[in-house]
Enzyme design. Structure first.
Site, PDB file in Angstrom:
ATOM      1  N   HIS A 190       0.811  -1.216   0.000  1.00 36.49           N
ATOM      2  CA  HIS A 190       0.000   0.000   0.000  1.00 36.49           C
ATOM      3  C   HIS A 190       0.841   1.261   0.000  1.00 36.49           C
ATOM      4  O   HIS A 190       0.476   2.271  -0.604  1.00 36.49           O
ATOM      5  CB  HIS A 190      -0.925   0.008   1.219  1.00 36.49           C
ATOM      6  N   GLU A 437       6.455  -6.281 -43.071  1.00 36.09           N
ATOM      7  CA  GLU A 437       7.700  -6.609 -42.356  1.00 36.09           C
ATOM      8  C   GLU A 437       8.752  -7.186 -43.294  1.00 36.09           C
ATOM      9  O   GLU A 437       9.869  -7.456 -42.871  1.00 36.09           O
ATOM     10  CB  GLU A 437       7.412  -7.654 -41.265  1.00 36.09           C
ATOM     11  N   ASP A 461      11.252  -5.919 -37.842  1.00 42.67           N
ATOM     12  CA  ASP A 461      11.569  -6.987 -38.793  1.00 42.67           C
ATOM     13  C   ASP A 461      11.902  -6.440 -40.178  1.00 42.67           C
ATOM     14  O   ASP A 461      12.797  -6.950 -40.844  1.00 42.67           O
ATOM     15  CB  ASP A 461      10.392  -7.973 -38.897  1.00 42.67           C
ATOM     16  N   CYS A 508       4.023   0.120 -36.344  1.00 45.53           N
ATOM     17  CA  CYS A 508       4.025  -0.334 -34.960  1.00 45.53           C
ATOM     18  C   CYS A 508       5.370  -0.881 -34.520  1.00 45.53           C
ATOM     19  O   CYS A 508       5.518  -1.406 -33.432  1.00 45.53           O
ATOM     20  CB  CYS A 508       2.920  -1.360 -34.727  1.00 45.53           C
TER      21      CYS A 508
HETATM   22  C1  PEP Z   1       8.100  -5.455 -35.886  1.00 43.94           C
HETATM   23  O1  PEP Z   1       8.658  -6.401 -36.428  1.00 43.94           O
HETATM   24  O2  PEP Z   1       8.387  -4.264 -36.097  1.00 43.94           O
HETATM   25  C2  PEP Z   1       7.034  -5.708 -34.924  1.00 43.94           C
HETATM   26  C3  PEP Z   1       6.318  -4.724 -34.421  1.00 43.94           C
HETATM   27  O3  PEP Z   1       6.831  -6.992 -34.539  1.00 43.94           O
HETATM   28  P1  PEP Z   1       7.733  -7.763 -33.444  1.00 43.94           P
HETATM   29  O4  PEP Z   1       8.681  -6.765 -32.865  1.00 43.94           O
HETATM   30  O5  PEP Z   1       6.794  -8.331 -32.469  1.00 43.94           O
HETATM   31  O6  PEP Z   1       8.413  -8.773 -34.299  1.00 43.94           O
HETATM   32 MG    MG Z   2       7.780  -8.387 -36.304  1.00 45.04          MG
END
Ligand code: PEP
Ligand code: MG
Length: 579
Positions: A190, A437, A461, A508
């Site tokens: 806490h 990728e 990737d 991403c």
């Molecule tokens: C990527 O390859 O950029 C990606 C977001 O996937 P991971 O990092 O999970 O391979």
């Molecule tokens: Mg990836």
């Protein structure tokens, strides 16, 4: 004598100040026999009453400082204090063994605490700390010893204690305490919870810091990393004061930008989303002002199990995320959920993967799922069912061919048909997208755009496959470079291909959270950025300061460069001028 100590970062921040060593007066317990048990029972009751009055006062202060919900912790404490079973047990000990009230109370509490401390549940284990806290107060009150007052401290105090109980924390003089450090404790204690809501930097679980410091000694607390420096050098103090300033500036920025949309100077709204690995990450996502999930890496759900998670288990996890991602008006934010991306550097304990020479070029991700369609179908069904509870988008990793998209789409359609027949609701307009990728998808993006509803660039990737540089090999980590003109060309080609094909494209991979790259990616026309929640504010801030036309001019120049060094020079010059 300088010392460097490591603890657990319980509440973020950085502080440079002086030690306030919080050590209580020793309690002496008379272990002798006491014939007059009535007197001991009276002392027990008086001590309990005094403790109750003190707890009620602390409750009142807490309600004013932190609000009713935090004050309610002390209702729980009072309930524990007034626990009749405990009281009767202690009374019996006084009666039968003819011992002092302190001696009997200490023994009674020990039994309760041992029972709680041995429980599996971390939350219940932490409640043993609450009980010890109450007992200590009760014992001190019986013995007539004053409890050290933490409500008035010297300026710039860093409170160093064996442990800080919730009532200690609630009393802290907030004008003068700038951090606290303890020997024991964990993140869910806490006191740690309260430190976070009071926004006081805290490092806990250092082991024996109370034995290593003296009162008023200079000390640095880096509660971002859990590092403590006792008697720092002048240079260290300057470094950490700068770190503190940077942290506070960023926090301020975060507060201002949290509810803002990322709209560029020329009125273009850009998605600023976060990546997650489990439903537990959602709180941080919302707190940091991300307006969507651009990547939910579901493989962690698969990796945390000792068998493939069932459709039901997956459904629950996806549903929680979909339901919680919404704004104050109840409008759902997009939640992009990626199908299992196992293989490469991620293995499953319960799935025999072949030993491969080049696992990153081997049987991974969608390749496994298309060879073992029952895995993908279970996941699709769970995703479709969860789509009735929010705004879910499905994303496929590691695509290299249009055939793969078509096969996956056919399986998705099969699942939709099954669910319709079963009368199960799902989002009929659910979008299916792919990650970009591989160079195969990046350079022929427009052909893939005809097959799917959206793209997201996975630069982690894409960089390794464009450059033929293993992302996990330290020996060649200097070659792993997303600013390499070849990788930037692949990104640009993917964005152009998406737009030519009439679909949106986000990013991403880690590169999306790199503030240095925001201008060039925005200039290329990226529609959304998805990253760790902690980077959201920085990227949002950049977008607010950008103008499409000027950023496009930067892109034109960058794409003409021959080397990474030249690319970075151009980008840095631009960033210095505009961001
Ligand atoms: C990527 O390859 O950029 C990606 C977001 O996937 P991971 O990092 O999970 O391979
Ligand atoms: Mg990836």
């Amino acid at each position: 004598m300088r010392k460097h100590i490591k603890g657990i970062d319980a509440s973020p921040g950085v502080a440079v100040g002086k030690v306030f060593l919080y050590k209580e007066e020793e309690l002496f317990i008379d272990r002798g026999e006491f014939e007059n048990t009535e007197i001991q029972k009276e002392r027990l009751i008086e001590g309990r009453e005094k403790t109750k009055q003190q707890l009620l006062k602390i409750r009142e202060k807490t309600a004013l400082k932190l609000g009713e919900d935090k004050a309610a912790i002390f209702d729980g404490h009072i309930t524990l204090l007034e626990d009749e079973d405990l009281f009767e047990e202690v009374e019996e000990l006084i009666e039968e063994e003819k011992i002092s009230a302190e001696n009997a109370l200490e023994q009674g509490i020990r039994g309760y605490c041992d029972m709680l401390s041995n429980l599996e549940d971390e939350y219940l284990r932490e409640r043993a700390a609450d009980l010890k806290d109450i007992a200590k107060r009760w014992l001190y009150n019986i013995a007539g010893i004053d409890i050290v007052d933490l409500s008035s401290l010297p300026e710039n105090s860093i409170v160093v204690a064996r442990d800080l109980t919730p009532s200690d924390t609630a009393q802290l003089d907030l004008n003068n305490v700038i951090a606290f450090v303890t020997d024991i404790g964990g993140k869910t204690a806490h006191s740690s919870i309260m430190a976070r809501s009071l926004e006081i930097p805290a490092v806990v679980g250092t082991g024996n810091i109370t034995e290593l410091v003296k009162n008023r000694q200079e000390i640095i607390v880096d509660a971002l990393t859990g590092d403590i420096i006792i008697e720092p050098s002048g240079e260290e103090k300057t470094t950490y004061l700068e770190k503190r300033k940077a942290y506070l500036d960023e926090k301020e920025l975060l507060k201002q930008l949290k509810d803002k949309k990322a709209i560029s100077k020329d009125g273009k709204e850009i998605g600023v989303w976060a990546n997650i690995g489990s439903p537990n990450d959602i709180q941080g996502v919302l707190k940091n002002g991300a307006k969507g999930i651009g990547l939910y890496r579901t493989e962690f759900l698969f990796m945390a199990n000792d068998r493939f998670p069932s459709e039901e288990e997956q459904f629950e996890a996806y549903k929680v995320v979909a339901e919680s991602m919404k704004d104050e008006d109840g409008n759902y934010y997009p939640v992009t959920i990626r199908t299992m991306d196992i293989g490469g550097d991620k293995s499953l304990p319960y799935m025999e993967l072949p030993k491969e020479e080049n696992p990153f070029l081997g049987w991974r991700a969608l390749r496994i799922c298309l060879d073992r369609p029952e895995i993908l179908k279970t996941q699709f069904r769970a995703l479709l069912r969860a789509s009735a509870f929010g705004y879910i988008k499905i994303m496929l990793p590691m695509v290299i061919s249009v055939e793969e998209c078509r096969k996956a789409k056919a399986l998705l359609e099969e699942c939709k048909k099954e669910l319709r027949e079963e009368g199960v609701k799902f989002d009929e307009n659910i979008q299916l997208g792919i990650m970009i990728e591989t160079p195969a998808t990046a350079f022929r993006a427009k052909y893939f755009a005809k097959e799917v509803d959206f793209f997201s660039i996975g630069t982690n990737d894409l960089t390794q496959y464009t450059l033929a540089v293993d992302r996990g090999n330290e020996k060649i980590s200097n070659l792993y470079d997303t600013y390499n003109p070849g990788v930037l060309a692949a990104i640009k080609s993917a964005i152009d291909g998406a737009h030519e094909g009439g679909i949106t494209i986000s990013m991403c991979g880690e590169f999306a959270g790199e503030a240095r790259a925001t201008a060039v990616l925005f200039g290329m026309g990226l529609d959304a950025f998805s990253m760790s929640a902690i980077s959201v504010a920085k990227v949002k801030k950049n977008i607010l300061e950008l103008d499409s036309k000027i950023a496009q001019e930067l892109v034109a120049k960058v794409l003409e460069k021959s080397t990474t060094e030249e690319v970075l020079e151009e980008i840095d010059r631009f960033n210095q001028k505009y961001l």
